[in-house]
Design a protein around this motif. Structure first.
Motif, PDB file in Angstrom:
ATOM      1  N   PHE A  62       3.002   0.632  19.606  1.00 17.91           N
ATOM      2  CA  PHE A  62       3.772   0.919  18.398  1.00 17.91           C
ATOM      3  C   PHE A  62       4.877  -0.107  18.155  1.00 17.91           C
ATOM      4  CE2 PHE A  62       1.629   4.911  18.103  1.00 17.91           C
ATOM      5  CZ  PHE A  62       1.772   5.289  16.769  1.00 17.91           C
TER       6      PHE A  62
ATOM      7  N   SER B 166       4.250  -3.206  17.893  1.00 19.68           N
ATOM      8  CA  SER B 166       3.591  -4.261  17.119  1.00 19.68           C
ATOM      9  C   SER B 166       2.876  -3.651  15.917  1.00 19.68           C
ATOM     10  CB  SER B 166       2.581  -5.003  18.007  1.00 19.68           C
ATOM     11  OG  SER B 166       1.748  -5.819  17.229  1.00 19.68           O
ATOM     12  N   GLU B 167       3.128  -4.222  14.722  1.00 19.53           N
ATOM     13  CA  GLU B 167       2.439  -3.760  13.516  1.00 19.53           C
ATOM     14  C   GLU B 167       0.937  -3.902  13.650  1.00 19.53           C
ATOM     15  OE1 GLU B 167       3.028  -2.274  10.333  1.00 19.53           O
ATOM     16  OE2 GLU B 167       5.035  -2.135  11.150  1.00 19.53           O
ATOM     17  N   ALA B 168       0.475  -4.985  14.265  1.00 26.96           N
ATOM     18  CA  ALA B 168      -0.956  -5.262  14.371  1.00 26.96           C
ATOM     19  C   ALA B 168      -1.672  -4.277  15.298  1.00 26.96           C
ATOM     20  CB  ALA B 168      -1.176  -6.696  14.852  1.00 26.96           C
TER      21      ALA B 168
ATOM     22  N   MET C 214      -0.624  -1.048  15.879  1.00 21.89           N
ATOM     23  CA  MET C 214      -0.221   0.337  15.617  1.00 21.89           C
ATOM     24  C   MET C 214      -1.423   1.272  15.435  1.00 21.89           C
ATOM     25  SD  MET C 214       2.752   1.690  13.086  1.00 21.89           S
ATOM     26  CE  MET C 214       3.938   0.585  13.805  1.00 21.89           C
ATOM     27  N   THR C 215      -2.486   0.817  14.778  1.00 16.33           N
ATOM     28  CA  THR C 215      -3.662   1.665  14.588  1.00 16.33           C
ATOM     29  C   THR C 215      -4.321   1.977  15.935  1.00 16.33           C
ATOM     30  OG1 THR C 215      -4.044   0.755  12.390  1.00 16.33           O
ATOM     31  CG2 THR C 215      -5.899   1.852  13.434  1.00 16.33           C
TER      32      THR C 215
ATOM     33  N   THR D 208      -2.263   4.470  17.717  1.00 15.40           N
ATOM     34  CA  THR D 208      -2.473   5.814  17.181  1.00 15.40           C
ATOM     35  C   THR D 208      -3.729   6.430  17.766  1.00 15.40           C
ATOM     36  OG1 THR D 208      -1.370   5.183  15.128  1.00 15.40           O
ATOM     37  CG2 THR D 208      -2.777   7.139  15.054  1.00 15.40           C
TER      38      THR D 208
END
Length: 95
Positions: free
Chosen positions: A45, A47-49, A51-52, A55
């Motif tokens: 979380f 890192s934006e890259a 985040m998926t 999750t």
């Protein structure tokens, strides 16, 4: 007057101990994996890259948290079948 405590000795067959140990190891391994998924997911979380993916690791960890009571239920049913239907309060071995 001091109350004297008495030890209780129970006889448990070696097969029951093996069953309990197997479920305990399975439960511990499940708990370790839950911790791993949530820890790795937490770092992702940052890192934006990632985040998926993080999750999805949280979802996997949540599913494994649902597996924990299933392991306990299966162990209980297995021991009940092994004992010939006798139900005992073995919550001290609840893992």
């Amino acid at each position: 007057m001091a109350e004297k405590k008495r030890d209780i000795h129970l006889r448990i067959g070696p097969e029951e101990l093996v069953i309990r140990q197997r479920y305990q190891v399975l439960s511990i391994a499940n708990d370790v994996l839950i911790g791993v998924w949530f820890l790795i997911g937490s770092f992702m979380f940052f890192s934006e890259a990632l985040m998926t993916t993080g999750t999805w690791l949280f979802v996997i960890g949540s599913v494994e948290m649902l597996i924990r009571p299933v392991i306990r239920l299966i162990r209980h049913l297995h021991l009940q079948r092994f004992r010939g239907g006798a139900v005992t309060a073995d919550s001290s071995y609840d893992f």
